[in-house]
Design a protein around this motif. Structure first.
Motif, mmCIF file in Angstrom:
data_model
loop_
_atom_site.group_PDB
_atom_site.id
_atom_site.type_symbol
_atom_site.label_atom_id
_atom_site.label_comp_id
_atom_site.label_asym_id
_atom_site.label_seq_id
_atom_site.Cartn_x
_atom_site.Cartn_y
_atom_site.Cartn_z
ATOM 1 N N ASP A 51 0.767 -1.249 0.000
ATOM 2 C CA ASP A 51 0.000 0.000 0.000
ATOM 3 C C ASP A 51 0.788 1.284 0.000
ATOM 4 N N LEU A 52 0.055 2.339 -0.202
ATOM 5 C CA LEU A 52 0.629 3.680 -0.133
ATOM 6 C C LEU A 52 0.695 4.088 1.332
ATOM 7 N N SER A 53 1.701 4.842 1.650
ATOM 8 C CA SER A 53 1.793 5.257 3.050
ATOM 9 C C SER A 53 0.980 6.520 3.276
ATOM 10 N N ILE A 54 -0.288 6.434 2.949
ATOM 11 C CA ILE A 54 -1.102 7.638 3.143
ATOM 12 C C ILE A 54 -1.821 7.614 4.471
ATOM 13 N N SER A 55 -1.778 6.503 5.162
ATOM 14 C CA SER A 55 -2.322 6.486 6.508
ATOM 15 C C SER A 55 -1.511 5.493 7.318
ATOM 16 N N THR A 56 -0.875 5.996 8.373
ATOM 17 C CA THR A 56 0.014 5.087 9.091
ATOM 18 C C THR A 56 -0.545 4.657 10.432
ATOM 19 N N GLU A 57 -1.489 5.401 10.949
ATOM 20 C CA GLU A 57 -1.966 5.083 12.300
ATOM 21 C C GLU A 57 -2.869 3.859 12.317
ATOM 22 N N ALA A 58 -3.540 3.607 11.217
ATOM 23 C CA ALA A 58 -4.388 2.435 11.143
ATOM 24 C C ALA A 58 -3.676 1.393 10.300
ATOM 25 N N SER A 59 -3.157 0.375 10.943
ATOM 26 C CA SER A 59 -2.309 -0.589 10.240
ATOM 27 C C SER A 59 -3.053 -1.268 9.112
ATOM 28 N N ILE A 61 -5.144 -0.067 7.204
ATOM 29 C CA ILE A 61 -5.291 0.776 6.024
ATOM 30 C C ILE A 61 -3.959 0.852 5.293
ATOM 31 N N ARG A 62 -2.897 0.998 6.056
ATOM 32 C CA ARG A 62 -1.583 1.120 5.439
ATOM 33 C C ARG A 62 -1.246 -0.139 4.650
ATOM 34 N N HIS A 63 -1.586 -1.286 5.215
ATOM 35 C CA HIS A 63 -1.262 -2.517 4.513
ATOM 36 C C HIS A 63 -2.494 -3.369 4.391
ATOM 37 N N ASP A 76 -12.207 1.772 8.707
ATOM 38 C CA ASP A 76 -11.834 2.900 7.863
ATOM 39 C C ASP A 76 -10.989 3.897 8.652
ATOM 40 N N GLY A 77 -10.054 4.517 7.976
ATOM 41 C CA GLY A 77 -9.128 5.442 8.633
ATOM 42 C C GLY A 77 -9.811 6.598 9.326
ATOM 43 N N THR A 78 -10.957 7.004 8.800
ATOM 44 C CA THR A 78 -11.649 8.151 9.390
ATOM 45 C C THR A 78 -12.598 7.705 10.491
#
Lengths: 99, 391
Positions: A51-59, A61-63, A76-78
């Motif tokens: 994945d893209l590293s556009i969200s790192t706090e939610a694992s 989402i990142r991967h 979801d990240g939000t």
């Protein structure tokens, strides 16, 4: 044709011109070139993370490989975790079907 | 019926719009704002999708993870040999990677381990890093990680805290090229040996296993074979990942599309409502035009031009602003929807992709619907008798 309508028609052409120039500029300056694409592919190939590293706090989402099919809705990240609601979910009807 | 473009009616339509300039301006602004919002969202989604899809083919076809108690667990490295024995499997590698939470800055780094002695890694790293100096206690950083470390005064090395509480010092080596920022921003690459030490992973264990399959038609079969062999494993194919991407972007832009459609229809109901109760002045205008010899289709044509001019101007303006907002201003505020609440944000330089499909979708959602909302009430007035309308 009066002056106002002429101005109106000209403004249409001006807008179209701005749009074309903008698209041309973005195409020229902001689109992904071969070199960038190559290094991106090389990077993904090396680290093998999807994945893209556009969200790192939610694992999850990142991967995406860490998540299951439901996590697009659940994790979801939000979306902040809140018990009960995010804890229970019904699986899709086709899962667990007798084959 | 003459269907020829009539310049005089166009001029009349323009002048009619300019006569009611405040109403026209109001509609123009609202419609432009709606087009702008939706198209920015679509542009962002499309660019991210493009970015993902352009790199997805470099990924291994199958990922195997062990699931224990509903969570991902460490997998034994001996699985690699068994997978390699399956016919059709080109290569299988045990990956060692994970997240390291850096409390000081409140961010998660993604630590990825590579085999330091393998020549191919050196070569590929050479081509994607600015300067390669790869030793066993050196790491390569993404731009974002480098920034965060610098802020915390880690300029030469970084102290990782191991599970048992001791420190592991790793020196900062090269950083990745700016081109790969969307992929590499939160990534730290170092040798597998170091990663095992930092995370406390045993030599016989790995995070997961990735396998390459030469023939794409065989992926599903091999995946099901692995699943049969290891019932506790989660087998993810590249297609699953693609579907997963699609889901998340459809979900995110779907929420907004739903909101947009609601606001669009509210807008059209207001327009329709205002226009269907045409003011007596406007009715009289139609009556006079008819008395002067205009036919119903002339009146409708004039209304069509009016609707088309306003909505098309709004459409073009919305698109111009959206392109500027997304690709030049880098979508401030709106990018948060996509990048989450992370502290380690990328600079969000999305590659530009001309998204014809979304542009056409927005066009058909806005322009014809608006035209319909202006023509229908005009048709009702235009079909009335002249004296009835004027009176």
């Amino acid at each position: 044709m009066n002056r106002k309508s002429r101005l109106f028609i000209y403004s249409f052409f001006v807008l179209s011109a701005i749009l074309s120039v903008e698209i041309w500029y973005l195409f020229w300056a902001k689109s992904m070139d071969e070199e960038a694409l190559r290094s991106k592919r090389e990077f993904v190939k090396t680290v093998q993370l999807p994945d893209l590293s556009i969200s790192t706090e939610a694992s999850y989402i990142r991967h995406r490989s860490l998540s299951d099919f439901f996590s697009a809705y659940r994790d979801d990240g939000t979306l902040r975790e809140y018990f009960v609601s995010t804890y229970t979910y019904r699986s899709a009807p086709y899962l667990g079907d007798k084959q | 019926m003459r269907s020829r473009f009539n310049l005089y009616i166009t001029e009349y339509a323009i002048n009619s719009l300019l006569r009611q300039r405040y109403k026209t301006l109001f509609i123009f602004f609202i419609l432009s704002a709606l087009v702008f919002l939706l198209s920015s969202l679509f542009f962002i989604t499309n660019s991210i999708k493009h970015e993902l899809n352009s790199t997805v083919d470099s990924l291994p076809e199958i990922t195997i993870q062990k699931i224990k108690a509903g969570r991902q667990d460490e997998i034994g490295v001996e699985v690699v040999d068994e997978i390699l024995q399956m016919s059709g499997v080109q290569s299988a590698v045990a990956r060692v990677w994970g997240y390291y939470y850096f409390e000081n800055a409140g961010v998660n780094f993604t630590l990825v381990g590579i085999d330091e002695y393998e020549e191919q890694y050196k070569e590929s790293l050479n081509s994607i890093s600015q300067k390669l100096d790869f030793e066993s206690s050196v790491m390569m950083l993404g731009e974002g990680v480098k920034r965060v470390m610098k802020k915390s005064y880690y300029k030469e090395y970084f102290n990782f805290i191991k599970p048992e509480g001791t420190m592991k010092r790793v020196y900062i080596g090269a950083s990745f090229e700016g081109d790969t920022e969307l992929e590499s921003n939160d990534v730290i690459v170092m040798s597998k040996k170091n990663i095992r030490e930092i995370f406390g992973i045993d030599e016989t264990k790995a995070t997961d296993i990735v396998a390459k399959v030469a023939n794409p038609n065989e992926i599903a079969t091999i995946a099901s074979k692995i699943k049969l062999l290891y019932p506790d494993a989660r087998v993810i194919t590249k297609d699953d990942l693609k579907i997963s991407y699609q889901n998340i972007f459809d979900y995110k832009s779907g929420v907004f599309l739903a909101l947009f459609i609601v606001s669009l229809f509210t807008f059209f109901i207001i327009i329709y409502d205002k226009a269907s109760g045409l003011s007596s002045e406007e009715k009289r205008e139609i009556g006079i035009l008819k008395a002067l010899g205009w036919r119903i289709d002339d009146v409708l044509k004039e209304r069509f031009y009016e609707g088309f001019i306003v909505s098309f101007f709004s459409y073009i303006t919305g698109i111009i602003l959206a392109l500027f907002f997304v690709y030049i201003l880098k979508a401030p505020l709106m990018q948060n929807i996509f990048i989450g609440y992370s502290q380690l944000k990328t600079s969000f330089t999305l590659p530009f992709v001309l998204d014809w499909q979304s542009m056409a979708l927005i066009f058909f959602l806005s322009v014809p619907v608006y035209i319909a909302a202006t023509i229908v009430p005009a048709y009702r007035s235009a079909t009335l008798e002249v004296d009835e309308v004027i009176r």
